[in-house]
Design an enzyme around this catalytic site. Structure first.
Site, mmCIF file in Angstrom:
data_model
loop_
_atom_site.group_PDB
_atom_site.id
_atom_site.type_symbol
_atom_site.label_atom_id
_atom_site.label_comp_id
_atom_site.label_asym_id
_atom_site.label_seq_id
_atom_site.Cartn_x
_atom_site.Cartn_y
_atom_site.Cartn_z
ATOM 1 C CG HIS A 1 -18.577 12.923 6.596
ATOM 2 N ND1 HIS A 1 -17.877 11.819 6.158
ATOM 3 C CD2 HIS A 1 -17.654 13.881 6.851
ATOM 4 C CE1 HIS A 1 -16.586 12.101 6.169
ATOM 5 N NE2 HIS A 1 -16.416 13.342 6.575
ATOM 6 C CG HIS B 1 -10.044 7.914 -15.316
ATOM 7 N ND1 HIS B 1 -10.775 6.970 -14.636
ATOM 8 C CD2 HIS B 1 -10.021 9.020 -14.528
ATOM 9 C CE1 HIS B 1 -11.192 7.477 -13.491
ATOM 10 N NE2 HIS B 1 -10.742 8.715 -13.392
ATOM 11 C CB SER C 1 -0.915 0.011 1.223
ATOM 12 O OG SER C 1 -0.164 0.017 2.418
ATOM 13 N NE ARG D 1 6.721 -1.320 12.732
ATOM 14 C CZ ARG D 1 7.317 -0.323 12.055
ATOM 15 N NH1 ARG D 1 6.779 0.123 10.933
ATOM 16 N NH2 ARG D 1 8.445 0.205 12.488
ATOM 17 C CG HIS E 1 -4.558 4.953 -2.137
ATOM 18 N ND1 HIS E 1 -5.586 4.234 -2.737
ATOM 19 C CD2 HIS E 1 -4.123 4.208 -1.097
ATOM 20 C CE1 HIS E 1 -5.768 3.114 -2.061
ATOM 21 N NE2 HIS E 1 -4.904 3.060 -1.074
ATOM 22 C CG ASN F 1 -4.159 -1.679 -0.887
ATOM 23 O OD1 ASN F 1 -4.911 -2.611 -1.178
ATOM 24 N ND2 ASN F 1 -3.468 -1.641 0.225
ATOM 25 C CB VAL F 2 -1.962 -4.741 -5.178
ATOM 26 C CG1 VAL F 2 -2.465 -4.009 -6.418
ATOM 27 C CG2 VAL F 2 -0.481 -4.477 -4.976
ATOM 28 N NE ARG F 3 -7.738 -5.056 -0.175
ATOM 29 C CZ ARG F 3 -8.053 -4.024 -0.936
ATOM 30 N NH1 ARG F 3 -7.117 -3.192 -1.346
ATOM 31 N NH2 ARG F 3 -9.308 -3.808 -1.290
#
Length: 312
Positions: free
Chosen positions: A181, A151, A98, A266, A112, A114-116
């Site tokens: 919100h 894109h 990430s 962590r 940003h 992220n790969v998981r």
């Protein structure tokens, strides 16, 4: 369905972290990533380790964090089982990369990615596994050609896997990175996918790699074009104000942050995504017709940026 190869995923993710760090160091020209490798002592809730890479005070990047982690636990946390209740009580492994990049120049967007990979196991039953991730862009003073480029690269990442993939994951990104919100998106979107295991392990893993490998080609050219643009106190002030939205999203909605905190992860690595400087103001509104208002009026609304490009 083909069996998952966790070692192949881990090897790829470690190489991905190294390659992104190098690309950003090359673009910055001055800043270097500090290396902080860590291990958790096996405990009741979580064990494992990771490699945190952080750049502070670079020439271009005010702060940048690229984290790899590989953790194990005896039970899935609430953030994971909320939408998959059948996984409650299973042990798990989770690994991923990430990153969040906060540039100094307000004309360069925050980004940003992220790969998981998750795998949940229970004795006597087939393992349940899936991939997730994506990338999104958070500009302060957007330039349309940059958004279209972003894109376009996202679409290229998806094209080998079917015509419907980019629209589906682009829409999911718009819906996920949305601050209810505030009634506004976090930025101009990109891709977001989760719970991916369709077509077996090899195809799902190939898609994750394609998304991750398109992050640098999507982001670095934008940085290169905008990092030397002139700005003043007004632009910097607006950038710091808008960074507050980033903080709000990450602490209220972000699944990765919630997962890490709920599993006793962590803290320093989990919260490295937060910007180094940020401002909050009570009920601030941009002046109508201003450059700041353009962000709200035009860009913080989900739209088909590639259609705009084709129509131009």
């Amino acid at each position: 369905m083909s069996a998952p190869d966790t070692e192949a995923v881990k090897k790829y993710l470690l190489g991905l972290q190294d390659s992104i760090c190098k690309a950003l160091e090359d673009e910055d020209g001055k800043g270097k990533f500090i290396h902080d490798d860590w291990e958790r002592e096996p405990g009741e809730h979580l064990s494992g380790g990771g490699r945190t890479r952080v750049m502070d005070g670079g020439e271009v990047f005010e702060s940048a964090g690229i984290n790899f982690s590989h953790v194990f636990g005896p039970e899935m946390p609430g953030s994971a089982t909320a939408h998959r209740p059948e996984l409650a009580g299973r042990s798990f492994q989770a690994m991923g990369v990430s990153l969040v990049i906060h540039p100094k120049n307000p004309h360069v967007p925050t980004s940003h990615a992220n790969v998981r990979f998750f795998i949940a196991e229970k004795e006597g039953e087939e393992p349940v596994w899936w991939f997730g991730g994506g990338f999104d862009l958070t500009p302060y003073y957007p330039i349309e050609e940059d958004v279209i480029h972003w894109h376009t690269e996202a679409k290229k990442a998806c094209e080998p896997f079917g015509e419907d993939v980019y629209p589906k994951y682009k829409k999911w990104c718009d819906e996920y990175f949305y601050l209810k919100h505030r009634d506004e998106t976090r930025g101009v979107g990109g891709l977001f996918f989760d719970d991916l295991n369709e077509g077996g392990f090899e195809q799902s893993f190939a898609f994750l790699q394609s998304v991750a490998d398109h992050y640098v080609p999507a982001y670095v050219p934008i940085v290169n074009k905008r990092k030397d643009m002139a700005y003043g106190e007004r632009e910097r002030d607006f950038q710091l104000y808008r960074r507050g939205r980033y903080v709000e999203f990450n602490l209220v909605y972000d699944r990765g942050t919630l997962f890490g905190l709920q599993t006793g992860g962590r803290t320093e690595s989990i919260l490295m995504s937060l910007p180094p400087l940020v401002k909050f103001r009570y009920n601030w509104k941009p002046e109508p017709g201003s450059e700041e208002a353009k962000l709200y009026d035009r860009y913080l609304k989900p739209q088909n940026w590639l259609f705009r490009c084709n129509a131009a």
